[in-house]
Motif scaffolding. Sequence first.
Motif, PDB file in Angstrom:
ATOM      1  N   ARG A  19       0.865  -1.181   0.000  1.00 31.90           N
ATOM      2  CA  ARG A  19       0.000   0.000   0.000  1.00 31.90           C
ATOM      3  C   ARG A  19       0.897   1.224   0.000  1.00 31.90           C
ATOM      4  O   ARG A  19       1.995   1.190   0.569  1.00 31.90           O
ATOM      5  CB  ARG A  19      -0.862   0.023   1.256  1.00 31.90           C
ATOM      6  N   ARG A  50       7.027   5.713  -5.589  1.00 32.21           N
ATOM      7  CA  ARG A  50       6.871   5.441  -7.016  1.00 32.21           C
ATOM      8  C   ARG A  50       7.137   3.965  -7.304  1.00 32.21           C
ATOM      9  O   ARG A  50       6.427   3.329  -8.083  1.00 32.21           O
ATOM     10  CB  ARG A  50       7.822   6.316  -7.828  1.00 32.21           C
ATOM     11  N   ALA A  53       4.106   1.997  -6.239  1.00 34.91           N
ATOM     12  CA  ALA A  53       2.962   2.247  -7.125  1.00 34.91           C
ATOM     13  C   ALA A  53       3.125   1.523  -8.462  1.00 34.91           C
ATOM     14  O   ALA A  53       2.172   0.900  -8.960  1.00 34.91           O
ATOM     15  CB  ALA A  53       2.785   3.748  -7.340  1.00 34.91           C
ATOM     16  N   VAL A  54       4.320   1.590  -9.044  1.00 36.85           N
ATOM     17  CA  VAL A  54       4.552   0.944 -10.337  1.00 36.85           C
ATOM     18  C   VAL A  54       4.418  -0.572 -10.207  1.00 36.85           C
ATOM     19  O   VAL A  54       3.792  -1.226 -11.048  1.00 36.85           O
ATOM     20  CB  VAL A  54       5.930   1.347 -10.916  1.00 36.85           C
ATOM     21  N   HIS A  55       4.957  -1.147  -9.161  1.00 41.26           N
ATOM     22  CA  HIS A  55       4.847  -2.597  -8.978  1.00 41.26           C
ATOM     23  C   HIS A  55       3.394  -3.010  -8.720  1.00 41.26           C
ATOM     24  O   HIS A  55       2.960  -4.058  -9.201  1.00 41.26           O
ATOM     25  CB  HIS A  55       5.777  -3.085  -7.862  1.00 41.26           C
ATOM     26  N   GLU A  56       2.658  -2.213  -7.979  1.00 37.87           N
ATOM     27  CA  GLU A  56       1.248  -2.569  -7.746  1.00 37.87           C
ATOM     28  C   GLU A  56       0.440  -2.475  -9.037  1.00 37.87           C
ATOM     29  O   GLU A  56      -0.475  -3.264  -9.252  1.00 37.87           O
ATOM     30  CB  GLU A  56       0.648  -1.711  -6.633  1.00 37.87           C
ATOM     31  N   TRP A  57       0.773  -1.531  -9.910  1.00 35.05           N
ATOM     32  CA  TRP A  57       0.139  -1.489 -11.229  1.00 35.05           C
ATOM     33  C   TRP A  57       0.448  -2.782 -11.982  1.00 35.05           C
ATOM     34  O   TRP A  57      -0.417  -3.375 -12.615  1.00 35.05           O
ATOM     35  CB  TRP A  57       0.628  -0.266 -12.014  1.00 35.05           C
ATOM     36  N   ARG A  58       1.696  -3.234 -11.891  1.00 30.40           N
ATOM     37  CA  ARG A  58       2.086  -4.487 -12.551  1.00 30.40           C
ATOM     38  C   ARG A  58       1.361  -5.690 -11.943  1.00 30.40           C
ATOM     39  O   ARG A  58       1.059  -6.643 -12.652  1.00 30.40           O
ATOM     40  CB  ARG A  58       3.606  -4.704 -12.466  1.00 30.40           C
ATOM     41  N   ARG A  59       1.066  -5.645 -10.636  1.00 33.01           N
ATOM     42  CA  ARG A  59       0.306  -6.747 -10.018  1.00 33.01           C
ATOM     43  C   ARG A  59      -1.051  -6.886 -10.712  1.00 33.01           C
ATOM     44  O   ARG A  59      -1.502  -7.984 -11.007  1.00 33.01           O
ATOM     45  CB  ARG A  59       0.107  -6.510  -8.517  1.00 33.01           C
ATOM     46  N   ARG A  60      -1.698  -5.763 -10.946  1.00 30.95           N
ATOM     47  CA  ARG A  60      -3.003  -5.800 -11.615  1.00 30.95           C
ATOM     48  C   ARG A  60      -2.870  -6.332 -13.036  1.00 30.95           C
ATOM     49  O   ARG A  60      -3.757  -7.016 -13.532  1.00 30.95           O
ATOM     50  CB  ARG A  60      -3.648  -4.420 -11.600  1.00 30.95           C
ATOM     51  N   ARG A  61      -1.773  -6.037 -13.691  1.00 30.79           N
ATOM     52  CA  ARG A  61      -1.544  -6.481 -15.067  1.00 30.79           C
ATOM     53  C   ARG A  61      -1.054  -7.922 -15.154  1.00 30.79           C
ATOM     54  O   ARG A  61      -1.541  -8.714 -15.950  1.00 30.79           O
ATOM     55  CB  ARG A  61      -0.528  -5.559 -15.726  1.00 30.79           C
ATOM     56  N   TYR A  84       8.195 -10.700  -9.710  1.00 27.02           N
ATOM     57  CA  TYR A  84       7.891  -9.483 -10.470  1.00 27.02           C
ATOM     58  C   TYR A  84       8.551  -9.543 -11.839  1.00 27.02           C
ATOM     59  O   TYR A  84       9.528 -10.254 -12.049  1.00 27.02           O
ATOM     60  CB  TYR A  84       8.367  -8.229  -9.729  1.00 27.02           C
TER      61      TYR A  84
END
Length: 178
Positions: A19, A50, A53-61, A84
């Motif tokens: 988070r 940052r 945030a970028v890794h969490e975006w990748r989790r969704r992808r 990752y």
Amino acid sequence: MRNIGSQIETPRLLLRPSRLSDTPALFEFLGDKEAMKHTHADVTPGECRRRIAVHEWRRRRDGYAPWTAVRKKDARIIGWGGLYNDPFDPGWGCEIGYFFRRDAWGYGYASELVAAALHFADRELRLGEVRAFAHPENTASRKILEMAGFGIVRFVPEMNRLLLSRARRGDNIVDRDG
């Protein structure tokens, strides 16, 4: 080990998605130059935020990204890591990495996280291969990876890192936890 939605529970850790509110606790070690001497240290809390945030975006992808590692006995954030696809150095495929507070070193938390991540890679994601990088002088990290079944592929001079790899374990894995 129990998989609870997007969280994984090991005997001593809760591995959960990161988070943005974790930034101060994660920056304590992701920004610690000594703790991160074999890899990249975040310079500012904003850089750490940052990264999260970028890794969490990748989790969704991708369906996976590093978890925040919370020690169950005291609910303290002590680590960050998991599977990752590195958004900052792409092209290496699925990697595993782990980073812990210095006061959590030597207690087997990294091995516990790696085992959980590889179980997830084999059973849930069914990935054919997981890779890892280790600085040649980081013998502790290399030992963790080698004990988890990784073998050295080659030295990558432009990164000053060893590339390691582990093939997916077969479908006949015996799961003692059910």
